[in-house]
Motif scaffolding. Structure first.
Motif, mmCIF file in Angstrom:
data_model
loop_
_atom_site.group_PDB
_atom_site.id
_atom_site.type_symbol
_atom_site.label_atom_id
_atom_site.label_comp_id
_atom_site.label_asym_id
_atom_site.label_seq_id
_atom_site.Cartn_x
_atom_site.Cartn_y
_atom_site.Cartn_z
ATOM 1 N N LYS A 185 32.064 38.502 44.033
ATOM 2 C CA LYS A 185 33.221 39.313 44.525
ATOM 3 C C LYS A 185 34.284 38.679 43.640
ATOM 4 O O LYS A 185 35.044 39.798 43.157
ATOM 5 N N ASP A 186 34.276 37.408 43.313
ATOM 6 C CA ASP A 186 35.454 37.081 42.545
ATOM 7 C C ASP A 186 35.259 37.615 40.969
ATOM 8 O O ASP A 186 36.312 38.149 40.470
ATOM 9 N N LEU A 187 34.164 37.643 40.361
ATOM 10 C CA LEU A 187 33.769 38.299 39.330
ATOM 11 C C LEU A 187 34.113 39.818 39.372
ATOM 12 O O LEU A 187 34.884 40.340 38.292
ATOM 13 N N GLN A 188 33.896 40.224 40.132
ATOM 14 C CA GLN A 188 34.184 42.033 40.215
ATOM 15 C C GLN A 188 35.733 42.137 40.418
ATOM 16 O O GLN A 188 36.219 43.214 39.894
ATOM 17 N N ALA A 189 36.188 41.267 41.175
ATOM 18 C CA ALA A 189 37.816 41.545 41.465
ATOM 19 C C ALA A 189 38.627 41.030 39.969
ATOM 20 O O ALA A 189 39.566 41.657 39.789
ATOM 21 N N ARG A 190 37.955 40.120 39.595
ATOM 22 C CA ARG A 190 38.720 39.690 38.160
ATOM 23 C C ARG A 190 38.633 40.929 37.121
ATOM 24 O O ARG A 190 39.554 41.474 36.488
ATOM 25 N N LYS A 210 38.368 34.114 33.177
ATOM 26 C CA LYS A 210 39.555 33.522 34.019
ATOM 27 C C LYS A 210 40.816 33.336 33.300
ATOM 28 O O LYS A 210 42.076 33.493 33.625
ATOM 29 N N ALA A 211 40.798 33.170 32.020
ATOM 30 C CA ALA A 211 42.036 32.859 31.132
ATOM 31 C C ALA A 211 42.727 34.287 31.230
ATOM 32 O O ALA A 211 43.938 34.081 30.982
ATOM 33 N N MET A 212 42.136 35.428 31.301
ATOM 34 C CA MET A 212 43.006 36.610 31.118
ATOM 35 C C MET A 212 43.275 37.365 32.685
ATOM 36 O O MET A 212 43.978 38.199 32.771
ATOM 37 N N THR A 213 42.929 36.586 33.775
ATOM 38 C CA THR A 213 43.307 37.136 35.140
ATOM 39 C C THR A 213 43.695 35.940 35.915
ATOM 40 O O THR A 213 43.873 34.959 35.602
ATOM 41 N N ARG A 214 44.042 36.298 37.230
ATOM 42 C CA ARG A 214 44.526 35.389 38.140
ATOM 43 C C ARG A 214 43.513 35.361 39.203
ATOM 44 O O ARG A 214 42.468 36.400 39.304
ATOM 45 N N ARG A 215 43.680 34.510 40.087
ATOM 46 C CA ARG A 215 42.766 34.323 41.183
ATOM 47 C C ARG A 215 43.092 35.572 42.260
ATOM 48 O O ARG A 215 44.289 36.139 42.732
ATOM 49 N N PRO A 216 42.057 36.332 42.717
ATOM 50 C CA PRO A 216 42.201 37.505 43.454
ATOM 51 C C PRO A 216 42.584 37.129 44.865
ATOM 52 O O PRO A 216 42.240 36.005 45.250
ATOM 53 N N THR A 269 43.164 37.796 49.148
ATOM 54 C CA THR A 269 42.134 38.303 50.137
ATOM 55 C C THR A 269 41.835 39.825 50.607
ATOM 56 O O THR A 269 40.894 40.266 50.502
ATOM 57 N N ASP A 270 43.092 40.534 50.161
ATOM 58 C CA ASP A 270 43.007 42.073 50.349
ATOM 59 C C ASP A 270 42.112 42.403 49.148
ATOM 60 O O ASP A 270 41.277 43.542 49.410
ATOM 61 N N GLU A 271 42.391 42.046 47.958
ATOM 62 C CA GLU A 271 41.457 42.507 46.773
ATOM 63 C C GLU A 271 39.983 42.345 46.904
ATOM 64 O O GLU A 271 39.023 43.166 46.836
ATOM 65 N N LEU A 272 39.644 41.152 47.390
ATOM 66 C CA LEU A 272 38.218 40.811 47.722
ATOM 67 C C LEU A 272 37.654 41.568 48.880
ATOM 68 O O LEU A 272 36.567 41.750 48.914
ATOM 69 N N ASN A 273 38.479 42.133 49.812
ATOM 70 C CA ASN A 273 37.852 43.090 50.733
ATOM 71 C C ASN A 273 38.333 44.432 50.706
ATOM 72 O O ASN A 273 38.390 45.212 51.532
ATOM 73 N N ASN A 274 38.664 44.802 49.688
ATOM 74 C CA ASN A 274 38.872 46.294 49.184
ATOM 75 C C ASN A 274 40.106 46.722 50.123
ATOM 76 O O ASN A 274 39.943 48.056 50.351
ATOM 77 N N VAL A 275 41.282 45.993 50.576
ATOM 78 C CA VAL A 275 42.310 46.147 51.193
ATOM 79 C C VAL A 275 43.294 47.121 50.399
ATOM 80 O O VAL A 275 43.842 46.234 49.474
ATOM 81 N N ALA A 276 43.479 48.349 50.529
ATOM 82 C CA ALA A 276 44.499 48.890 49.482
ATOM 83 C C ALA A 276 45.904 48.487 50.169
ATOM 84 O O ALA A 276 46.211 48.497 51.159
ATOM 85 N N VAL A 307 59.531 31.978 41.786
ATOM 86 C CA VAL A 307 59.351 33.274 41.045
ATOM 87 C C VAL A 307 57.705 33.163 40.494
ATOM 88 O O VAL A 307 57.447 32.344 39.699
ATOM 89 N N VAL A 308 57.045 34.219 40.974
ATOM 90 C CA VAL A 308 55.534 34.206 40.529
ATOM 91 C C VAL A 308 55.396 35.480 39.672
ATOM 92 O O VAL A 308 55.817 36.643 40.297
ATOM 93 N N VAL A 309 55.039 35.437 38.614
ATOM 94 C CA VAL A 309 54.734 36.661 37.812
ATOM 95 C C VAL A 309 53.289 36.566 37.216
ATOM 96 O O VAL A 309 52.837 35.848 36.863
ATOM 97 N N TYR A 310 52.642 37.888 37.688
ATOM 98 C CA TYR A 310 51.423 37.949 37.586
ATOM 99 C C TYR A 310 50.831 39.155 36.937
ATOM 100 O O TYR A 310 51.434 40.373 37.169
ATOM 101 N N SER A 311 49.611 39.225 36.514
ATOM 102 C CA SER A 311 49.254 40.643 35.872
ATOM 103 C C SER A 311 48.717 41.705 36.772
ATOM 104 O O SER A 311 48.676 42.822 36.458
ATOM 105 N N GLY A 312 48.229 41.186 38.050
ATOM 106 C CA GLY A 312 47.588 41.965 38.930
ATOM 107 C C GLY A 312 48.461 42.871 39.697
ATOM 108 O O GLY A 312 49.677 43.012 39.593
#
Length: 401
Positions: A204-209, A256-262, A264-271, A396-401
């Motif tokens: 799941k983590d792999l797919q989300a990243r 992992k270097a190019m992404t962030r930790r997914p 809970t909503d992402e891991l469970n397909n919550v839009a 302040v949190v800036v992330y790619s996702g």
């Protein structure tokens, strides 16, 4: 009868004159000279006694008056003049001539223009210390020379850009011997960590990243199937990693270097709900200005609850907005950029010269433009409300996702 003979009167003899014994004085030459000089002075002054009156026989062979001749006294030798001593000159020592300075010749083991396996090993050892980047070529060109100069300067070695024995010894001591594959850019897959058929949270983590960087579009289900294999192969090919469709340590580290930790909503397909945004897990506690590049959204979040959201834009490829966790360190309501001379009202600085602020250009042109690294907001009402609530020290949190 005895005849008296007339007595004969012997003629009267004067007593022998008193003769002074001649005394020879052994005097030092200087004293003799002094005595002689004194006698001469006395004679000149008519103060010298008449030595003949007291028995001086006069000229040699002349009888003394009224008596027999006396032997002439031994003449006193005239003192020899003091010898003039000429000092022996002390020889002036000659200044020794300094030997010529001989600069030792340093033999270069490798220098610009060389090629071969030795240069390949040099490049890889420099790459291990992050002094050399790119593929190992075996050609000692400008990039290699600059890498050597940097390494030498850092280690207080003469920064010549050429590799002598001292430079090589220090480099070898700090690095390991590269393998043949490493020297020839041959990448072989490592032990498999995840492959087709695997299931679970790691998948799941792999797919989300992969989904965060648009390599995976299907539903996140935790099953390593054909679509996951395809996504992994595409990611590997793009990064010049051995294309296997399986995840080894090199592939996972790069992802992992190019992404962030997914989340809970992402891991469970919550839009995300309309008008809201999906939050990074780092935004769920405390007071946080949460900024998503993928969603082009900023959310003001307090203890995990979104208080407001607004549209934002970011810097260009040449002046990117930095990802990471920061804090607001300065607020300036009517700020003007000293570097660019542009207005930055309601500025909230969080990383160097990068800040969240209102942009009239963003309000006019939208996403056709970009910032110089700041986070632009195009709504005056929303940025004013945000400015009034955010305090210096807030996260302040800036992330790619």
């Amino acid at each position: 009868m005895p005849v008296s003979l007339p007595q004969r009167r012997l003629p009267r003899q004067d007593p022998l004159p008193h003769v002074r014994p001649t005394v020879t004085l052994l005097l030092p030459l200087r004293r003799v000279a002094a005595v002689a000089t004194a006698g001469a002075l006395l004679a000149l002054s008519a103060c010298a006694p008449d030595l003949r009156a007291v028995g001086d026989p006069g000229p040699a062979g002349s009888p003394a008056p009224g008596g027999t001749a006396s032997p002439a006294p031994s003449p006193v030798a005239s003192p020899s003049p003091s010898p003039t001593l000429t000092p022996t000159p002390t020889p002036t020592p000659s200044t020794p001539t300094a030997p010529p300075v001989v600069t030792p010749t340093v033999t270069a083991l490798y220098s610009e223009g060389d090629d071969g396996d030795g240069v390949r090993e040099l490049q890889h050892r420099l790459a291990q210390l992050e002094w050399f980047e790119g593929k190992i070529t075996g050609d000692y060109e400008t990039a290699t020379r600059l890498a050597v100069e940097g390494f030498q300067g850092k280690r207080t070695l003469p920064a010549t850009g050429e590799v002598d024995q001292a430079t090589w010894d220090v480099l070898v001591k700090m690095t390991r011997e590269p393998t043949h594959d490493e020297m020839y850019n041959i990448m072989r897959p490592g032990p498999t960590l995840l492959a087709e058929g695997a299931t679970g949270d790691s998948v799941k983590d792999l797919q989300a990243r992969l989904k965060q960087i648009a390599w995976y579009e299907a539903k996140i289900d935790g099953i390593y199937g054909a679509k996951t294999v395809e996504a992994v192969r595409g990611f590997q090919a793009k990064r010049e990693i051995p294309v296997t469709g399986e995840v080894d340590q090199r592939t996972l580290d790069r992802l992992k270097a190019m992404t962030r930790r997914p989340t809970t909503d992402e891991l469970n397909n919550v839009a995300p709900k309309p008008g809201t945004m999906s939050l990074d897990d780092r935004c769920l506690s405390g007071r946080v200005v949460c900024i998503s590049k993928a969603q082009r959204k900023l959310a003001w979040v307090v203890d995990g609850e979104i208080q407001m959201t607004m549209d934002v834009r970011f810097g260009s490829e040449l002046t990117p907005t930095r990802n990471g966790v920061f804090s607001v360190y300065w607020k300036s309501r009517n700020h003007v950029s000293k570097l660019y001379g542009s207005a930055m009202p309601w500025a909230m600085f969080f990383s160097g010269g990068q800040a969240v602020h209102y942009s009239a250009d963003f309000a006019a042109r939208g996403y056709n433009g970009s910032s110089h690294g700041c986070v632009n907001v195009r709504s005056k009402e929303r940025i004013d409300a945000l400015y009034s609530q955010v305090r210096e020290g807030d996260t302040v949190v800036v992330y790619s996702g």
